[in-house]
Write an enzyme that holds these catalytic residues in place. Structure first.
Site, mmCIF file in Angstrom:
data_model
loop_
_atom_site.group_PDB
_atom_site.id
_atom_site.type_symbol
_atom_site.label_atom_id
_atom_site.label_comp_id
_atom_site.label_asym_id
_atom_site.label_seq_id
_atom_site.Cartn_x
_atom_site.Cartn_y
_atom_site.Cartn_z
ATOM 1 C CB SER A 1 20.463 30.063 60.215
ATOM 2 O OG SER A 1 19.921 30.543 61.418
ATOM 3 C CE LYS B 1 17.653 26.743 62.966
ATOM 4 N NZ LYS B 1 17.236 28.036 63.533
ATOM 5 C CD GLN C 1 16.357 26.915 67.043
ATOM 6 O OE1 GLN C 1 17.245 27.451 66.381
ATOM 7 N NE2 GLN C 1 15.153 26.690 66.547
#
Length: 486
Positions: A317, A341, A345
Site C-alpha cells: 500500500s 495493493k 478504502q
C-alpha cells in the site's frame, strides 16, 4: 464525485493491527492516551447517500419480498436486525473484495474500546484473504516478528479454535490480548506441507515508526531510514531524521520499507514531497468514473545525493506508493516484489454506530501504472539467504539419523545458516547432518546426542531468529547500500 486529494480517506490498507490501534478507517491514528477524532479530510459526500442518487434500484422490492417471506414463514423466530445486518454483509461479500467490509454496532463498540485501551498483543497487521486471516506484515520488534511470522502466513486456528471463515474483527479479538499472556496460532505457510503451531507471548507493541542510522560504505557516510508503518507522526519524524542525517553530511540514503504494511496517505505524501520534483506527479488517484487527480510537490530539484529504496513481499500500500514513485523518478528499488495493493478504502458511518468500509478509489503511479495484485518490481532483485525462510520445527517424535522429510530439510537449512555443515539440505538425515547437530548441541550446552528433540529444535530456531534479526547476512541491505555508489 469530486476526487480532490483532501477528500480521500487516509486509510490505504484494509487490515487490523493485532495489538496496535492502527489506522481507524478514515480516522486519525490512535495515540496511547487519546481516542481518535474524526479528521476534517474525511468529511466527504458519500456516493449513494445524496438526494440525487437515492432513487431505489428497479428490483429493490425483491429484497423486501425476501425479508417478508422469512419473517412470516421461517420456522424459528428471527429478528429484523438479524436480517438487515445479514443483507448488508451479503452485499459486501458479493463484491469479493477483501478490503471492503462491514462492522455492526457491537463490533464497532468493541473495536473502539480496543483503540482506547489496548496497545498490547502480538504486533502484526492482517487482512482476510479467501476467508483466512492472513499476515500482511509483523511489526518491527514485536512478538510476532520475534516468533518468525511472515507476510502471507495464514492463521487457521487460535488456541485450538478455528478462525477459518470467521469475521476478521472477531478473529482479531481472539488473537490479541494482554501483555504476558500466551497465544498459540496454527499457521499455514506456502511451501510447507503441513500447518505448524507458533507460540507467542503477547507484549507491548512498539509505537516508533522511523529508525535512522548512519553507516560508512566505501569511505562514504551513508544514511539509512527504516519506516515500519505510516502513522500520524511518521512524516514529521521522517523529516527530522532526514534533516539530522543531512546535517551530518551524508553522501547517500537508503529508505527501508520492507515489511511495512502501509498506513496514512498524508504521511506518505509528505515524505514523497522531499524527493519527487514538481515536474512529475508523485501520485495519481482514480475514481470509478475513470477521473484522475494528480498530486505534485513544490520541489525544484532532486536531492544532491543518490537514494535507493528497499522493499519485499511485506511492503504494501503506502510503501508501494513510495517505492513506485521513487522508481519512476529514476531511483533504484532493491529487494523482492512488493505485496500489490493499489486501492483506497473509505469508512462510511451508517448513522447507528455501524460502519461500512468500502473501496472507493484506485491509486496509480506517477506514470499511471496500477500495481494492484501485481506489486512493484525492484530494479535490482536480491533474495535473502535461504535460512531467512525456514519454519519453526514441530518435534513430536525425535528426528535422527536416516530420517527423511521436510522437517529434516528445514533443520539442515537452519544448521547451514548457523555455519554448521549438515553435508546436504535435501531432507535426508545423513551422518554429516548428525555431526552438525552434535556440534551445535556441544556449543549450546545441550546433551550431545546428534538427535533433534524439542530442546534442540527450539534452540536452533531461537538462534536462527536471533541471526535474522541481527541483520548479519542482510544481502538486500548490503546491495541497497552498494548500488548507491556504483
Amino acid at each position: 464525485m469530486n476526487i480532490r486529494k483532501q477528500h480521500i480517506i487516509i486509510i490505504l490498507f484494509a487490515a487490523l493491527l493485532l495489538g496496535f490501534a492502527g489506522a481507524y478507517f478514515g480516522v486519525k491514528l490512535a495515540q496511547p492516551d487519546t481516542l481518535p477524532e474524526q479528521s476534517q479530510q474525511t468529511k466527504v459526500e458519500i456516493p449513494g447517500t445524496s438526494q440525487e442518487t437515492s432513487a431505489p434500484p428497479e428490483n429493490i422490492e425483491k429484497v423486501s419480498q425476501a425479508f417478508n417471506l422469512i419473517k412470516e414463514n421461517y420456522l424459528n423466530d428471527v429478528k429484523d436486525k438479524q436480517l438487515i445486518e445479514g443483507a448488508i454483509q451479503g452485499m459486501l461479500t458479493t463484491l469479493e473484495d477483501p478490503y471492503s467490509s462491514y462492522m455492526d454496532v457491537e463490533t464497532m463498540e468493541r473495536f473502539n474500546e480496543t483503540i482506547e485501551s489496548s496497545f498490547e498483543g502480538i504486533g502484526a497487521e492482517v487482512s482476510s484473504v479467501n476467508g483466512k486471516v492472513t499476515i500482511v506484515a509483523p511489526i518491527k520488534d514485536s512478538p510476532a516478528e520475534e516468533a518468525g511470522l511472515r507476510p502471507n502466513d495464514k492463521i487457521l486456528s487460535v488456541n485450538d479454535e478455528s478462525v477459518v471463515g470467521m469475521d476478521l474483527y472477531e478473529a482479531v479479538e481472539k488473537i490479541r490480548g494482554e501483555k504476558g499472556t500466551e497465544v498459540v496460532l496454527e499457521v499455514q505457510r506456502a511451501g510447507v506441507s503441513e500447518p505448524f503451531d507458533v507460540k507467542i507471548v503477547r507484549d507491548d507493541i512498539p509505537l516508533e515508526t522511523v529508525y535512522p542510522e548512519v553507516k560508512t560504505v566505501d569511505g562514504k557516510k551513508t544514511g539509512i531510514i527504516e519506516i515500519t508503518t505510516f502513522s500520524e507522526k511518521t512524516a514529521e519524524d521522517f523529516s527530522k531524521a532526514l534533516k539530522d542525517l543531512e546535517d551530518k553530511n551524508i553522501e547517500g540514503l537508503v529508505i527501508d520499507v520492507r515489511g511495512n504494511p502501509g498506513g496514512l496517505l498524508t504521511a506518505i505524501e509528505d515524505i514523497l514531497k522531499n524527493f519527487i520534483p514538481k515536474d512529475m506527479p508523485y501520485l495519481q488517484i482514480e475514481n470509478q468514473k475513470g477521473e484522475k487527480s494528480k498530486s505534485f510537490s513544490k520541489l525544484e530539484e532532486k536531492k544532491p545525493y543518490p537514494i535507493s529504496v528497499l522493499i519485499n513481499e511485506g511492503s504494501a500500500s503506502a510503501s508501494e506508493i513510495l517505492a513506485v514513485a521513487m522508481k519512476e523518478a529514476g531511483y533504484d528499488v532493491v529487494g523482492t516484489k512488493s505485496y500489490g495493493k493499489g486501492t483506497v478504502q473509505q469508512a462510511v458511518p451508517m448513522g447507528d454506530g455501524s460502519t461500512i468500509k468500502l473501496t472507493f478509489f484506485k491509486w496509480l503511479s506517477p506514470k499511471g501504472t496500477w500495481i494492484h495484485e501485481k506489486g512493484v518490481k525492484p530494479t535490482v532483485k536480491v533474495e535473502q539467504p535461504a535460512y531467512y525462510f525456514t519454519n519453526p520445527v514441530q518435534v513430536e517424535e525425535s528426528i535422527a539419523y536416516n530420517h527423511t522429510g521436510d522437517k529434516v530439510k528445514n533443520v539442515q537449512v537452519m544448521l547451514k545458516g548457523l555455519d554448521y555443515n549438515p553435508g546436504r539440505t535435501d531432507g535426508y538425515f545423513s551422518k554429516e547432518t548428525e555431526e552438525a547437530v552434535q556440534a551445535f548441541q556441544a556449543d549450546n550446552d545441550l546433551k550431545v546426542t546428534g538427535v533433534i528433540n524439542k530442546d534442540t529444535a527450539g534452540k536452533i530456531q531461537a538462534k536462527i531468529v536471533e541471526k535474522v534479526r541481527s541483520g548479519e547476512d542482510d544481502r538486500q541491505m548490503d546491495k541497497a547500500l552498494n548500488v548507491l555508489y556504483e
